[in-house]
Design a protein around this motif. Structure first.
Motif, PDB file in Angstrom:
ATOM      1  N   THR A 198       2.169 -15.399   3.457  1.00  0.00           N
ATOM      2  CA  THR A 198       2.751 -14.932   2.198  1.00  0.00           C
ATOM      3  C   THR A 198       3.436 -13.596   2.416  1.00  0.00           C
ATOM      4  N   ILE A 199       4.274 -13.204   1.449  1.00  0.00           N
ATOM      5  CA  ILE A 199       4.962 -11.926   1.565  1.00  0.00           C
ATOM      6  C   ILE A 199       3.959 -10.776   1.563  1.00  0.00           C
ATOM      7  N   ASP A 200       2.862 -10.906   0.824  1.00  0.00           N
ATOM      8  CA  ASP A 200       1.826  -9.868   0.833  1.00  0.00           C
ATOM      9  C   ASP A 200       1.244  -9.702   2.237  1.00  0.00           C
ATOM     10  N   GLU A 201       0.971 -10.825   2.895  1.00  0.00           N
ATOM     11  CA  GLU A 201       0.390 -10.780   4.237  1.00  0.00           C
ATOM     12  C   GLU A 201       1.391 -10.228   5.248  1.00  0.00           C
ATOM     13  N   ILE A 202       2.634 -10.680   5.154  1.00  0.00           N
ATOM     14  CA  ILE A 202       3.666 -10.199   6.079  1.00  0.00           C
ATOM     15  C   ILE A 202       3.823  -8.688   5.964  1.00  0.00           C
ATOM     16  N   ASN A 203       3.866  -8.198   4.742  1.00  0.00           N
ATOM     17  CA  ASN A 203       4.083  -6.766   4.551  1.00  0.00           C
ATOM     18  C   ASN A 203       2.856  -5.943   4.920  1.00  0.00           C
ATOM     19  N   ALA A 204       1.659  -6.519   4.836  1.00  0.00           N
ATOM     20  CA  ALA A 204       0.466  -5.812   5.306  1.00  0.00           C
ATOM     21  C   ALA A 204       0.594  -5.490   6.792  1.00  0.00           C
ATOM     22  N   VAL A 205       1.175  -6.424   7.551  1.00  0.00           N
ATOM     23  CA  VAL A 205       1.396  -6.182   8.974  1.00  0.00           C
ATOM     24  C   VAL A 205       2.534  -5.195   9.173  1.00  0.00           C
ATOM     25  N   ARG A 206       3.650  -5.425   8.506  1.00  0.00           N
ATOM     26  CA  ARG A 206       4.824  -4.577   8.724  1.00  0.00           C
ATOM     27  C   ARG A 206       4.551  -3.118   8.382  1.00  0.00           C
ATOM     28  N   LYS A 207       3.756  -2.887   7.338  1.00  0.00           N
ATOM     29  CA  LYS A 207       3.465  -1.503   6.941  1.00  0.00           C
ATOM     30  C   LYS A 207       2.715  -0.740   8.031  1.00  0.00           C
ATOM     31  N   HIS A 208       1.906  -1.455   8.819  1.00  0.00           N
ATOM     32  CA  HIS A 208       1.116  -0.779   9.837  1.00  0.00           C
ATOM     33  C   HIS A 208       1.809  -0.707  11.197  1.00  0.00           C
ATOM     34  N   LEU A 209       3.044  -1.183  11.223  1.00  0.00           N
ATOM     35  CA  LEU A 209       3.862  -1.060  12.435  1.00  0.00           C
ATOM     36  C   LEU A 209       5.063  -0.151  12.193  1.00  0.00           C
ATOM     37  N   SER A 210       5.084   0.540  11.063  1.00  0.00           N
ATOM     38  CA  SER A 210       6.258   1.284  10.616  1.00  0.00           C
ATOM     39  C   SER A 210       5.926   2.744  10.328  1.00  0.00           C
ATOM     40  N   ALA A 211       6.949   3.566  10.380  1.00  0.00           N
ATOM     41  CA  ALA A 211       6.805   4.993  10.046  1.00  0.00           C
ATOM     42  C   ALA A 211       7.388   5.325   8.681  1.00  0.00           C
ATOM     43  N   VAL A 212       7.887   4.310   7.942  1.00  0.00           N
ATOM     44  CA  VAL A 212       8.464   4.579   6.616  1.00  0.00           C
ATOM     45  C   VAL A 212       7.832   3.756   5.511  1.00  0.00           C
ATOM     46  N   LYS A 213       7.185   2.655   5.851  1.00  0.00           N
ATOM     47  CA  LYS A 213       6.642   1.764   4.827  1.00  0.00           C
ATOM     48  C   LYS A 213       5.277   2.247   4.350  1.00  0.00           C
ATOM     49  N   GLY A 214       4.749   1.566   3.332  1.00  0.00           N
ATOM     50  CA  GLY A 214       3.412   1.862   2.869  1.00  0.00           C
ATOM     51  C   GLY A 214       3.199   3.293   2.429  1.00  0.00           C
ATOM     52  N   VAL A 236      -4.420 -10.888   9.497  1.00  0.00           N
ATOM     53  CA  VAL A 236      -3.298 -11.773   9.180  1.00  0.00           C
ATOM     54  C   VAL A 236      -2.812 -12.471  10.452  1.00  0.00           C
ATOM     55  N   LEU A 237      -2.653 -11.702  11.523  1.00  0.00           N
ATOM     56  CA  LEU A 237      -2.208 -12.298  12.781  1.00  0.00           C
ATOM     57  C   LEU A 237      -3.207 -13.326  13.287  1.00  0.00           C
ATOM     58  N   GLU A 238      -4.485 -13.028  13.149  1.00  0.00           N
ATOM     59  CA  GLU A 238      -5.520 -13.963  13.588  1.00  0.00           C
ATOM     60  C   GLU A 238      -5.511 -15.232  12.730  1.00  0.00           C
ATOM     61  N   ARG A 239      -5.332 -15.065  11.421  1.00  0.00           N
ATOM     62  CA  ARG A 239      -5.363 -16.200  10.488  1.00  0.00           C
ATOM     63  C   ARG A 239      -4.285 -17.222  10.821  1.00  0.00           C
ATOM     64  N   TYR A 240      -3.143 -16.757  11.273  1.00  0.00           N
ATOM     65  CA  TYR A 240      -2.021 -17.662  11.535  1.00  0.00           C
ATOM     66  C   TYR A 240      -1.819 -17.929  13.031  1.00  0.00           C
ATOM     67  N   GLY A 241      -2.828 -17.606  13.830  1.00  0.00           N
ATOM     68  CA  GLY A 241      -2.777 -17.929  15.248  1.00  0.00           C
ATOM     69  C   GLY A 241      -1.707 -17.179  16.017  1.00  0.00           C
ATOM     70  N   LEU A 242      -1.492 -15.910  15.671  1.00  0.00           N
ATOM     71  CA  LEU A 242      -0.404 -15.142  16.288  1.00  0.00           C
ATOM     72  C   LEU A 242      -0.887 -14.066  17.252  1.00  0.00           C
ATOM     73  N   LEU A 243      -2.183 -13.927  17.441  1.00  0.00           N
ATOM     74  CA  LEU A 243      -2.692 -12.843  18.287  1.00  0.00           C
ATOM     75  C   LEU A 243      -2.193 -12.950  19.726  1.00  0.00           C
ATOM     76  N   ASP A 244      -2.004 -14.173  20.213  1.00  0.00           N
ATOM     77  CA  ASP A 244      -1.530 -14.338  21.593  1.00  0.00           C
ATOM     78  C   ASP A 244      -0.017 -14.522  21.676  1.00  0.00           C
ATOM     79  N   LYS A 245       0.668 -14.323  20.524  1.00  0.00           N
ATOM     80  CA  LYS A 245       2.121 -14.510  20.496  1.00  0.00           C
ATOM     81  C   LYS A 245       2.891 -13.223  20.233  1.00  0.00           C
ATOM     82  N   VAL A 246       2.311 -12.314  19.459  1.00  0.00           N
ATOM     83  CA  VAL A 246       3.019 -11.063  19.173  1.00  0.00           C
ATOM     84  C   VAL A 246       3.017 -10.193  20.422  1.00  0.00           C
TER      85      VAL A 246
END
Length: 378
Positions: A209-225, A271-281
């Protein structure tokens, strides 16, 4: 979800046995160009309904026009800007940061309202957008849905403007609309633009979901959140927001650059774990999230953070704004109109089944509204 309502079901009764098949029945009350005398002899019921539906959609779109929203809902009198019950003294000037698909038009309206009070500004718009001529705000084309070099340049300038506002003790006016997450981006220390692009691509394809996507993006950014607003502290920050998010969550719209972030590094990793992305990012992304979970990196500003005490966020337009405009226009046409919901989510084919059931109920029992009816949702 698009700001424009994406589901509208309009039902009119079927022709009676004595009426010509090409004309809809039960037309009493329809007004103006929609009255029977304006119908072409070859117009069939579906063509007639489509004309009304398109007209209502255009009314909804007009109601959320970015310039119109700013000029109608923001007032400036004697050097004081007022919006949504909030006030901001701009007599000595203001810095402007705009991000999102509506950034150019919002910035144009602000320049019209404030004129030379705008010291400087930046507007991050989608690459290839219609050109917007601005006098004091620099327009930067950037990537969407994936950030690019333009996104980095826009973020660099936005942070510079926030710092200028802090140093000069001037307010920062932020104009936020959908799409801002990609259009203005600064990777957190230890990350590259490619890291963010790859992670965003994986998330968008995962079904998150957009909520989940942005939870990740905010913690990889210096301007979000909330980090953009924190950069201007202690100067006041006023954000005018056009929401493209169901429920209008300020921390989700454009990843909440001026809103406190209730999510954590642990949430982002989950979020990454929930969607099986830990070994892909990229490994650098996992490293940042793990350092954050251990407290080795600062968290995004949370509710109650003193750096956000002088921040006000005002939603000036959303899905309901468009839906109510459509409802009002439908009633002026003589239709019995009702807004069913502004919170529709999920697969379009599933929503269509529900709307078809509503249409049948209108026909069968005049619930939730009697025909001729416009049942509107989005």
């Amino acid at each position: 979800m698009s700001l424009l309502p994406h589901r509208l079901k309009l039902w009119l009764p079927a022709p009676t046995a004595t009426s010509a098949p090409r004309y809809p029945a039960n037309t009493e009350g329809l007004k103006g160009e929609f009255a029977p005398q304006y119908w072409g002899v070859s117009m069939r019921l579906n063509e007639y309904a489509r004309k009304i539906a398109v007209t209502l959609l255009l009314e909804g779109l007009k109601a959320v026009d970015p310039q119109r929203l700013i000029l109608e809902r923001v007032k400036v009198e004697e050097g004081v800007l007022r919006a949504g019950g909030r006030e901001q003294d701009v007599r000595n000037g203001v810095y402007v940061v705009a991000l999102g698909k509506a950034a150019g038009e919002m910035a144009r309206a602000v320049e019209e309202l404030l004129g030379e009070l705008v010291r400087a500004g930046v507007a991050a718009v989608p690459r290839g957008s219609p050109r917007v001529e601005l006098r004091r705000v620099r327009v930067i084309e950037a990537g969407h849905p994936y950030p690019d070099e333009g996104s980095l340049e826009a973020a660099r300038l936005a942070l510079k403007l926030a710092q200028a506002a802090r140093q000069e003790k001037l307010p920062l006016l932020v104009l936020i609309s959908g799409g801002g997450s990609a259009l203005m981006e600064m990777p957190a220390p230890g990350l590259t633009l490619d890291d963010l692009r790859r992670t965003t691509e994986l998330l968008l394809k995962s079904g998150a979901t957009i909520d989940e996507i942005n939870a990740v993006r905010k913690h990889l950014s210096a301007v979000k959140g909330g980090q953009l607003a924190a950069a201007a502290h202690p100067s006041p920050v006023l954000s005018l927001v056009i929401s493209d998010v169901v429920g209008d969550r300020l921390d989700v719209i454009a990843s909440g650059p001026t809103s406190p972030d209730p999510t954590t590094y642990s949430d982002a990793r989950s979020v990454l774990e929930r969607y099986g992305l830990l070994d892909k990012v990229p490994q650098a992304v996992l490293k940042v999230l793990e350092e954050g979970r251990k407290g080795e990196r600062p968290e995004t500003p949370k509710p109650g953070d003193p750096r956000l005490e002088g921040v006000a966020n005002v939603v000036i337009g959303n899905n309901m704004t468009a839906l109510l405009a459509m409802e009002a226009y439908a009633r002026r046409m003589g239709l019995n109109a009702v807004v069913l919901s502004s919170m529709v989510q999920g697969e379009a084919r599933e929503a269509a089944k529900f709307l078809a059931a509503i249409a049948l109920e209108v026909k069968r029992s005049s619930v939730p509204v009697a025909p001729p009816a416009a049942v509107i949702c989005g």
